[in-house]
Write a protein that holds these residues in place. Structure first.
Motif: not given
Lengths: 239, 431
Positions: A188-189, A192, A195, A199, A222, B171, B173, B175-178, B411-412, B415-416
């Motif tokens: 997942p990192d 992200t 993504r 962009a 996405p 996020l 959706d 998602t947990l992101a580091k 755009c960013v 995406q997120l």
């Protein structure tokens, strides 16, 4: 907070001495500590640095007495990489980071890995921020040595991640290290980060093969990676 | 079944799902005080773990509910009002200091921890997060990160973006992101901690952050100089002289106002001997300027800019350090026409400050701010309105010119947060 704390081990000292004659002592390792600021402040704090070094068992503590002496000490440090040529025909320099408290344990482990691989490793690095630059010494003319050196340098990177650190402190991830991104980050990192990449570069024109272990197609929806039904069915595999 | 009753049923189903995720005791109907900059909310949800928070986001995303992340709620009225605020997602229960690796000078903290409590924990080992944001007793780590609020110590220790070394993001959706890590030097992968800082909760919800720390100072000393209005120029000149010198100040600010004296404060940290020598050096530069005792809580002076007569605007500006005197002159000029506007400002090195303008009517605020912004932007600076009456916000873009990066920012965002559920409309360009 010192402006710099740099460490050199005995191999790095030998090489630097041979190259620039910085008049380092013959010892197992040395620490260079530099302070900056107003003179009165530096003087007061240097006393504290001396006390700390003495209490940690430093054999000898030298304070540069002139600008020339200071310059010579730093010249040796800065020349250390190039000076490896004096003691080895080839070397690989790595760039990994560890929490500062892990230094003793990781240095010991690097020594063990070095003995196991039968290759010398010189260490000259930014101790103040835990950014290691191990230099794996080898001879390309000896068959198989380059491969062993490469594997050893990768083991050191894995060691850094295991110690809670990073695979790169200042030089980034290109082709060589992209596989290690999966060691440091979970899917997942990475997804992200991909993504964000999409962009900026939806056509994947900028260094398309670097940084990520598995390139992502930006036209994909996405969100987290969705395996193709063939992958789920075990018929196909994404490399 | 009519479409509206079908919608109501869908909404109820979404709330039921959210209650099941977080536990019914942690969902409550929103009260008038939970409104976000005048926009009423439906529910307040307080997840107890980051995993639950991520699941709440995922459910809200599926149901198309607009989510407003909230920490201490001190800066909820900054930015544009959200287009909708169905769900206030509170980080109140995520308040733990997860790790203080004092020997490594790093710490990991949950987003809902107040700045003051974090600092108190770090102080147990003689350390600190070297920044001084607004209202630290109530402001949370997640809140200062999302709004990019740091304070006068940036002059020595850098901004929030320099101090944050790792982040966990939830996020929409789920998602947990580091990104980043726990080491002070790290360039592996993209630097999402810096991306999240100042993004006003429009890209993701910050659930955890890792910071580099600094030792608490041995001693501190503040030197204050004053001037009578309208003579702020000598103080600006002295501020520039200090910045151009080799003095190792940790903070520097100019305080100025339409009425009352102006002040310059220079802060130092270090040992007694070092402080004495720096004080002598500043005094040599300050010949001809009056020295005064620093007022109480001098380094929290900008908090005063949120108090006073209404209608008023508190704005954040950035100008080149060498153009501060010119900026003060511009403020004086736009505030002058009768009926005149009251103004006060605190400008901190290296060139960011806060300004309060008070007027009789919203109209005169709009006119003054539009003129001031045009002048500032012409010189390459910025003027963003933070706290602002609704009628002024409706007539003036609070953010000012976004420059040419707006399409990229969009755009960013796409995406997120493709469905646009996070803080819809609050950020630059209506993001």
């Amino acid at each position: 907070m010192p402006a710099a704390i740099e460490m050199m081990d005995s191999l790095a000292i030998q090489a630097a001495e041979a190259a620039v004659h910085a008049h380092y002592p013959e010892c197992g390792g040395l620490l260079l500590v530099e302070l900056d600021g107003p003179a009165a402040e530096v003087q007061a704090l240097m006393t504290r640095v001396r006390e700390i070094c003495a209490s940690c068992g430093a054999w000898e503590i030298r304070v540069a007495q002139s600008e020339e002496e200071r310059a010579a000490v730093w010249k040796g440090r800065k020349a250390a990489f190039a000076a490896m040529g004096r003691i080895s025909p080839n070397y690989i320099v790595q760039d990994g980071v560890i929490p500062r408290t892990a230094l003793p344990q990781v240095m010991t482990e690097i020594e063990r890995l070095s003995a196991q691989a039968g290759l010398r490793v010189a260490n000259v690095f930014h101790a103040g921020d835990g950014n290691l630059h191990p230099l794996v010494l080898y001879d390309r003319r000896v068959e198989g040595q380059e491969g062993r050196a490469e594997r050893l340098s990768f083991s050191i990177l894995e060691l850094c991640v295991k110690a809670g650190g990073s695979i790169t402190g200042e030089h980034g991830v290109g082709e060589e290290k992209k596989a290690f991104m999966s060691v440091m980050f979970a899917e997942p990192d990475l997804d992200t980060m991909q993504r964000v990449r999409c962009a900026f570069d939806p056509e994947r024109l900028s260094n398309p093969t670097k940084v990520f272990p598995r390139p992502r197609l930006c036209a994909e929806r996405p969100g987290p990676y969705q395996p193709h039904p063939l992958e789920t069915a075990g018929v196909a595999q994404f490399f | 079944m009519s479409p509206s009753s079908s919608n109501t049923q869908q909404a109820e189903a979404a709330w039921d799902e959210l209650a099941a995720v977080v536990g019914p005791e942690h969902v409550r109907p929103a009260l008038p005080g939970d409104a976000v900059d005048g926009v009423p909310a439906s529910r307040v949800i307080e997840p107890g773990t980051e995993e639950t928070l991520a699941r709440v986001l995922a459910s809200a995303n599926r149901a198309g509910l607009a989510v407003v992340p909230r920490g201490g709620g001190t800066k909820l009225d900054w930015g544009h009002p959200p287009r909708r605020a169905d769900l206030v997602l509170s980080t109140t229960r995520l308040h733990r200091v997860l790790e203080h690796a004092w020997a490594d000078l790093t710490a990991t903290v949950e987003a809902g921890c107040s700045v003051a409590r974090f600092q108190a924990t770090l102080a147990e080992h003689g350390q600190r997060l070297a920044l001084d944001p607004l209202w630290p007793e109530r402001a949370t780590i997640g809140g200062i990160l999302a709004t990019g609020d740091d304070g006068p110590l940036v002059a020595r220790f850098g901004s929030l973006r320099d101090l944050i070394i790792g982040v966990t993001l939830a996020l929409p959706d789920g998602t947990l992101a580091k990104s980043g890590g726990k080491v002070v030097k790290n360039v592996a992968g993209y630097d999402l901690p810096k991306l999240a800082t100042g993004s006003f909760g429009t890209l993701a919800v910050i659930t955890q952050a890792v910071f580099r720390l600094h030792p608490l100072p041995h001693e501190t000393r503040t030197l204050t100089f004053t001037a009578s209005p309208p003579a702020v120029e000598p103080l600006c000149e002295l501020a520039l002289a200090v910045q151009r010198s080799q003095l190792a100040f940790v903070a520097l600010q100019v305080r100025a106002a339409g009425s009352g004296p102006s002040g310059l404060d220079v802060g130092f940290e270090g040992t007694g001997a070092g402080l004495d020598s720096q004080e002598r050096a500043v005094l040599r530069l300050a010949a001809g300027v009056t020295r005064a005792d620093p007022p109480p809580l001098v380094w929290r002076a900008r908090e005063e800019l949120w108090r006073g007569r209404e209608p008023a605007v508190t704005a954040k500006f950035s100008v080149l350090p060498a153009e501060l005197a010119e900026f003060c002159a511009m403020v004086r000029e736009v505030a002058a026409p009768p009926p005149s506007l009251a103004w006060s400002l605190v400008a901190q090195a290296p060139g960011v400050g806060h300004l309060r303008l008070e007027a009789q009517t919203g109209d005169s605020l709009v006119v003054a701010l539009a003129r001031l912004r045009a002048g500032v932007e012409r010189r390459g600076g910025t003027l963003a309105l933070l706290r602002c009456p609704p009628d002024v916000k409706a007539r003036l873009d609070v953010w000012g010119s976004p420059g040419d990066s707006l399409p990229l920012m969009r755009c960013v965002k796409a995406q997120l947060d493709p469905a646009g559920i996070l803080n819809p409309g609050r950020f630059v360009g209506g993001i």
